[in-house]
Scaffold this active site. Structure first.
Site, short mmCIF file in Angstrom:
data_model
loop_
_atom_site.label_atom_id
_atom_site.label_comp_id
_atom_site.label_asym_id
_atom_site.label_seq_id
_atom_site.Cartn_x
_atom_site.Cartn_y
_atom_site.Cartn_z
N ASN A 155 -10.09 30.79 2.56
CA ASN A 155 -11.10 30.00 3.26
C ASN A 155 -11.31 28.72 2.45
O ASN A 155 -11.45 28.78 1.21
CB ASN A 155 -12.42 30.77 3.37
N HIS B 52 -8.16 35.91 -0.43
CA HIS B 52 -8.54 37.24 0.07
C HIS B 52 -7.28 38.01 0.46
O HIS B 52 -6.37 37.45 1.07
CB HIS B 52 -9.37 37.13 1.35
N ASP C 109 -13.74 42.85 -3.25
CA ASP C 109 -14.82 42.09 -2.63
C ASP C 109 -16.07 42.95 -2.54
O ASP C 109 -16.00 44.14 -2.20
CB ASP C 109 -14.39 41.61 -1.23
N ILE C 110 -17.21 42.35 -2.84
CA ILE C 110 -18.48 43.09 -2.86
C ILE C 110 -18.93 43.50 -1.46
O ILE C 110 -19.72 44.43 -1.31
CB ILE C 110 -19.57 42.25 -3.58
N HIS D 21 -10.13 31.01 -4.19
CA HIS D 21 -9.86 32.45 -4.20
C HIS D 21 -9.04 32.83 -2.98
O HIS D 21 -9.19 32.24 -1.91
CB HIS D 21 -11.16 33.26 -4.24
N GLN E 98 -15.75 28.66 3.63
CA GLN E 98 -15.76 28.96 2.20
C GLN E 98 -17.20 29.01 1.73
O GLN E 98 -17.99 28.08 1.99
CB GLN E 98 -14.98 27.89 1.42
P1 AMP Z 1 -15.44 32.90 1.02
O1 AMP Z 1 -16.17 32.87 2.35
O2 AMP Z 1 -13.95 32.81 1.21
O3 AMP Z 1 -15.99 31.88 0.05
O4 AMP Z 1 -15.67 34.35 0.47
C1 AMP Z 1 -16.33 34.66 -0.71
C2 AMP Z 1 -16.24 36.15 -0.87
O5 AMP Z 1 -16.77 36.49 -2.13
C3 AMP Z 1 -17.00 36.94 0.19
O6 AMP Z 1 -16.08 37.80 0.88
C4 AMP Z 1 -18.01 37.72 -0.63
O7 AMP Z 1 -18.26 39.01 -0.13
C5 AMP Z 1 -17.37 37.75 -2.00
N1 AMP Z 1 -18.31 37.93 -3.11
C6 AMP Z 1 -19.47 37.26 -3.31
N2 AMP Z 1 -20.05 37.68 -4.46
C7 AMP Z 1 -19.23 38.61 -4.98
C8 AMP Z 1 -19.27 39.43 -6.16
N3 AMP Z 1 -20.29 39.35 -7.03
N4 AMP Z 1 -18.26 40.31 -6.38
C9 AMP Z 1 -17.24 40.39 -5.50
N5 AMP Z 1 -17.13 39.64 -4.39
C10 AMP Z 1 -18.10 38.78 -4.12
#
Ligand code: AMP
Length: 113
Positions: free
Chosen positions: A86, A101, A30-31, A99, A93
């Site tokens: 999420n 986590h 995760d970024i 996805h 989400q």
């Molecule tokens: P969600 O709230 O479950 O939709 O979480 C989306 C997740 O994607 C968040 O934890 C973000 O930090 C992660 N995210 C967004 N952009 C990127 C990216 N380019 N590379 C890795 N993780 C990302």
């Protein structure tokens, strides 16, 4: 989907810190990690949310969970970890590509909600 962030990662249009990939699933860090270890496991096939999963996808979703567990073990999360999907706006989400986590590496705070 052309405007999906995670599809762009799958296609290599956006870089990611990939920790596992095969023809069906991709796992990357995760970024914005919320724990010392925080990675995502995603299907390469695009689904906006869990509502788009049907019985034909049971094996794929099982594979995502198993892949996450195997990667958690490889990452040394021997004392446990949290698994989160999420889903939808109330589930917070943000990226509308299904996805999972996995978070660990410290005692996580609760409760879930
Ligand atoms: P969600 O709230 O479950 O939709 O979480 C989306 C997740 O994607 C968040 O934890 C973000 O930090 C992660 N995210 C967004 N952009 C990127 C990216 N380019 N590379 C890795 N993780 C990302």
């Amino acid at each position: 989907m052309s405007d999906c962030l995670f599809c762009k990662i799958i296609n290599g249009d956006i870089p990611a810190d990939t920790i596992y990939e095969d023809d069906e699933v991709l796992a990357f860090r995760d970024i914005a990690p919320q724990a010392p270890t925080h990675f995502l496991v995603i299907p390469k096939k695009h689904y906006n949310d869990l509502g788009e999963i049907d019985a034909d996808d049971d094996r794929l979703i099982g594979k995502i969970v198993r892949t996450g567990a195997e990667l958690a073990a490889k990452e040394g999360l021997d004392n446990g970890y949290r698994v989160i999907f999420n889903n939808g706006p109330d589930g917070c989400q943000i990226v509308f590509h299904v996805h999972m986590h996995i978070l660990g590496g410290r005692k996580l705070r609760g409760p879930l909600g």
